[in-house]
Design a protein around this motif. Structure first.
Motif, PDB file in Angstrom:
ATOM      1  N   VAL A   1       0.837  -1.202   0.000  1.00  0.00           N
ATOM      2  CA  VAL A   1       0.000   0.000   0.000  1.00  0.00           C
ATOM      3  C   VAL A   1       0.872   1.251   0.000  1.00  0.00           C
ATOM      4  CG1 VAL A   1      -1.674   1.316   1.359  1.00  0.00           C
ATOM      5  CG2 VAL A   1      -1.964  -1.148   1.072  1.00  0.00           C
ATOM      6  N   ILE A   2       1.949   1.245   0.790  1.00  0.00           N
ATOM      7  CA  ILE A   2       2.867   2.394   0.831  1.00  0.00           C
ATOM      8  C   ILE A   2       3.494   2.625  -0.539  1.00  0.00           C
ATOM      9  CG2 ILE A   2       5.092   3.166   1.747  1.00  0.00           C
ATOM     10  CD1 ILE A   2       4.326   1.901   4.403  1.00  0.00           C
ATOM     11  N   ALA A   3       3.951   1.558  -1.190  1.00  0.00           N
ATOM     12  CA  ALA A   3       4.584   1.704  -2.496  1.00  0.00           C
ATOM     13  C   ALA A   3       3.600   2.234  -3.528  1.00  0.00           C
ATOM     14  CB  ALA A   3       5.157   0.358  -2.946  1.00  0.00           C
TER      15      ALA A   3
ATOM     16  N   LEU B   1      10.426   6.624   3.852  1.00  0.00           N
ATOM     17  CA  LEU B   1       9.854   5.642   2.938  1.00  0.00           C
ATOM     18  C   LEU B   1       9.271   6.289   1.686  1.00  0.00           C
ATOM     19  CD1 LEU B   1       8.038   3.161   5.379  1.00  0.00           C
ATOM     20  CD2 LEU B   1      10.216   2.863   4.193  1.00  0.00           C
ATOM     21  N   LYS B   2       9.168   7.619   1.674  1.00  0.00           N
ATOM     22  CA  LYS B   2       8.649   8.302   0.488  1.00  0.00           C
ATOM     23  C   LYS B   2       9.720   8.485  -0.585  1.00  0.00           C
ATOM     24  CE  LYS B   2       5.785  11.694   1.001  1.00  0.00           C
ATOM     25  NZ  LYS B   2       5.163  12.978   1.381  1.00  0.00           N
TER      26      LYS B   2
ATOM     27  N   SER C   1       9.603  -1.164  -0.323  1.00  0.00           N
ATOM     28  CA  SER C   1       8.204  -1.484  -0.026  1.00  0.00           C
ATOM     29  C   SER C   1       7.620  -2.404  -1.093  1.00  0.00           C
ATOM     30  CB  SER C   1       7.388  -0.194   0.066  1.00  0.00           C
ATOM     31  OG  SER C   1       7.871   0.638   1.109  1.00  0.00           O
ATOM     32  N   TYR C   2       7.973  -2.172  -2.358  1.00  0.00           N
ATOM     33  CA  TYR C   2       7.502  -3.065  -3.422  1.00  0.00           C
ATOM     34  C   TYR C   2       8.026  -4.487  -3.206  1.00  0.00           C
ATOM     35  CZ  TYR C   2       5.213   0.136  -6.699  1.00  0.00           C
ATOM     36  OH  TYR C   2       4.334   0.996  -7.308  1.00  0.00           O
TER      37      TYR C   2
ATOM     38  N   SER D   1      19.260  11.046  -0.473  1.00  0.00           N
ATOM     39  CA  SER D   1      18.496  10.236   0.475  1.00  0.00           C
ATOM     40  C   SER D   1      19.391   9.347   1.342  1.00  0.00           C
ATOM     41  CB  SER D   1      17.490   9.354  -0.275  1.00  0.00           C
ATOM     42  OG  SER D   1      18.152   8.386  -1.075  1.00  0.00           O
ATOM     43  N   LEU D   2      20.634   9.138   0.944  1.00  0.00           N
ATOM     44  CA  LEU D   2      21.640   8.390   1.694  1.00  0.00           C
ATOM     45  C   LEU D   2      21.358   6.890   1.770  1.00  0.00           C
ATOM     46  CD1 LEU D   2      22.362  10.840   4.669  1.00  0.00           C
ATOM     47  CD2 LEU D   2      23.522  10.665   2.471  1.00  0.00           C
ATOM     48  N   TYR D   3      20.386   6.399   1.030  1.00  0.00           N
ATOM     49  CA  TYR D   3      20.155   4.958   1.006  1.00  0.00           C
ATOM     50  C   TYR D   3      21.310   4.231   0.333  1.00  0.00           C
ATOM     51  CZ  TYR D   3      15.393   4.663   2.808  1.00  0.00           C
ATOM     52  OH  TYR D   3      14.289   4.676   3.632  1.00  0.00           O
TER      53      TYR D   3
END
Length: 418
Positions: free
Chosen positions: A80-82, A104-105, A113-114, A268-270
């Motif tokens: 749902v978030i994705a 998460l955005k 999330s996917y 985003s630093l991911y």
């Protein structure tokens, strides 16, 4: 265990859709502490629904159903978030994304999330079906442990070093991390039980064929030699990419970052957290894998190979998807040149595909990685068998019965919650 229990858990996980909509519509739940409390209440409700339904049917349910129920519920929430991040749905998780876990955005958070909503959810259904049909599923569980554990580790590191920081709703991940750790311990124990049976079968078969257990040189094993070369390549690329994301003065790293993967410096630093984890965890694994390929017979390598395959799949899916996602700034996406995209897919494709092939090789031919040369344990275990063979007391019928008792034994590959 009847299939009814799995169906109840599956239907309970779908409660994430109405529950997310209801919680998002309540105007008072807009600050992090209240979001945390509402999330904990929702987890308790989701845990109680299967218990109430199955208790009324007088069914004795293994606790793994409740664990998989919570995890499946979380996967639906992630999907749902994705979908909401990509604008495909609305008014389901908007408040949570704004006040709870805003990181998460990002593009990377969307891809995580996917993966959780699709890949992990499929693994939960596989484990539920296998458990209901009295089949083993620890290999799927180990793959899930690597994928799920890696995604949570990346989220923790990115949240700690990111600009948004860790907020109260982040504590909702603690129960899932605990469940993952407990299930990991059980899956590893079950895998080692299976390895013990494989080693016993391998020793018996080799004694019957009167062959000595000798380690074949890696130069005579072309498949393992290719895996060995890949691990060298992976170490080099991990160091280059890590140097690039840390913006070092190393010319080759800067050239690769600017020309092929500018996402390594995404704000985003991911990407930075992912390369940090890979340097401290993946490189030691690469070195241990090279040692295990040169010197076969390491029982710990089979479960670690499956766990790493899951982690590598999740890592590369998120990194590749984020490098093309619209939420990634245009300057940090893969350049639209043939050279850049070809090299990008070559490097990331290898790091996605080869760990899967390595795990498949370990699963399809586990005995090839368990051979020992002059091992005291294998020699001691084979001495009674040689004595029986020399005395002529072991015929074909007894061999078949002994094999059947080891391979068809109940309880191997099952969760030990009873």
């Amino acid at each position: 265990m009847p299939l009814t229990s799995a169906v109840v858990v599956f239907m309970t996980s779908l409660m994430a859709l109405p529950m997310s909509y209801i919680l998002n519509s309540i105007s008072h739940l807009k600050n992090p502490p209240l979001i945390l409390m509402s999330g904990l209440i929702a987890l308790c409700v989701i845990s109680l629904i299967p218990w109430v339904i199955l208790r009324q049917r007088l069914l004795k349910v293994n606790p793994i159903y409740y664990a998989l129920g919570l995890l499946a519920y979380s996967s639906v929430m992630s999907l749902v978030i994705a979908l909401e991040n990509d604008g495909l749905i609305a008014d389901f998780m908007g408040a949570y994304l704004r006040e709870g876990e805003p990181y998460l955005k990002t593009a990377h958070g969307t891809m995580i999330s996917y993966w959780d909503g699709i890949a992990h959810y499929a693994m939960y259904l596989m484990m539920l079906a296998a458990f209901s049909w009295n089949q083993t599923f620890h290999d799927v569980g180990l793959y899930w442990v690597g994928s799920y554990g890696y995604s949570k580790l990346i989220l923790i590191v990115a949240a700690m070093i990111g600009k948004d920081g860790i907020r109260w709703p982040f504590l909702l991940t603690v129960p899932y991390v605990i469940i993952c750790a407990l299930m990991c311990a059980n899956f590893i124990a079950e895998k080692f039980e299976e390895i013990q049976h494989i080693q016993n079968e391998s020793n018996l078969h080799e004694d019957l064929q009167k062959n000595k257990t000798m380690t074949v040189s890696i130069w005579r094993r072309p498949r393992d030699l290719l895996f060995f070369i890949y691990f060298i390549f992976a170490i080099i690329m991990t160091i280059i990419r890590f140097s690039g994301t840390m913006q070092s003065n190393f010319y080759l790293s800067n050239l690769y970052r600017d020309s092929v993967e500018p996402y390594l410096t995404d704000p985003s630093l991911y990407s930075k957290s992912q390369l940090m984890v890979q340097v401290f965890y993946f490189i030691p694994y690469y070195l241990l894998s090279m040692y295990a390929l040169v010197q076969p017979g390491k029982s710990w390598y089979l479960p670690s190979c499956i766990i790493f395959a899951g982690a590598a799949a999740q890592a590369q899916f998120s990194l590749i998807g984020s490098s093309f996602h619209y939420r990634t700034p245009y300057l940090h996406r893969v350049p639209q040149t043939l050279f850049a995209r070809s090299l990008f897919w070559f490097v990331n494709g290898l790091q996605f595909l080869v760990p899967q092939l390595m795990a498949y090789s370990c699963l399809s031919e586990p005995s090839q990685y368990l051979r020992r040369s002059s091992s005291p344990l294998s020699t001691t275990a084979s001495q009674p068998t040689r004595a029986i063979i020399n005395n002529g007391a072991l015929d074909g019928h007894s061999v078949g019965s002994r094999r059947g008792s080891s391979t068809n034994s109940q309880g191997v590959g099952r969760m030990k919650y009873d």
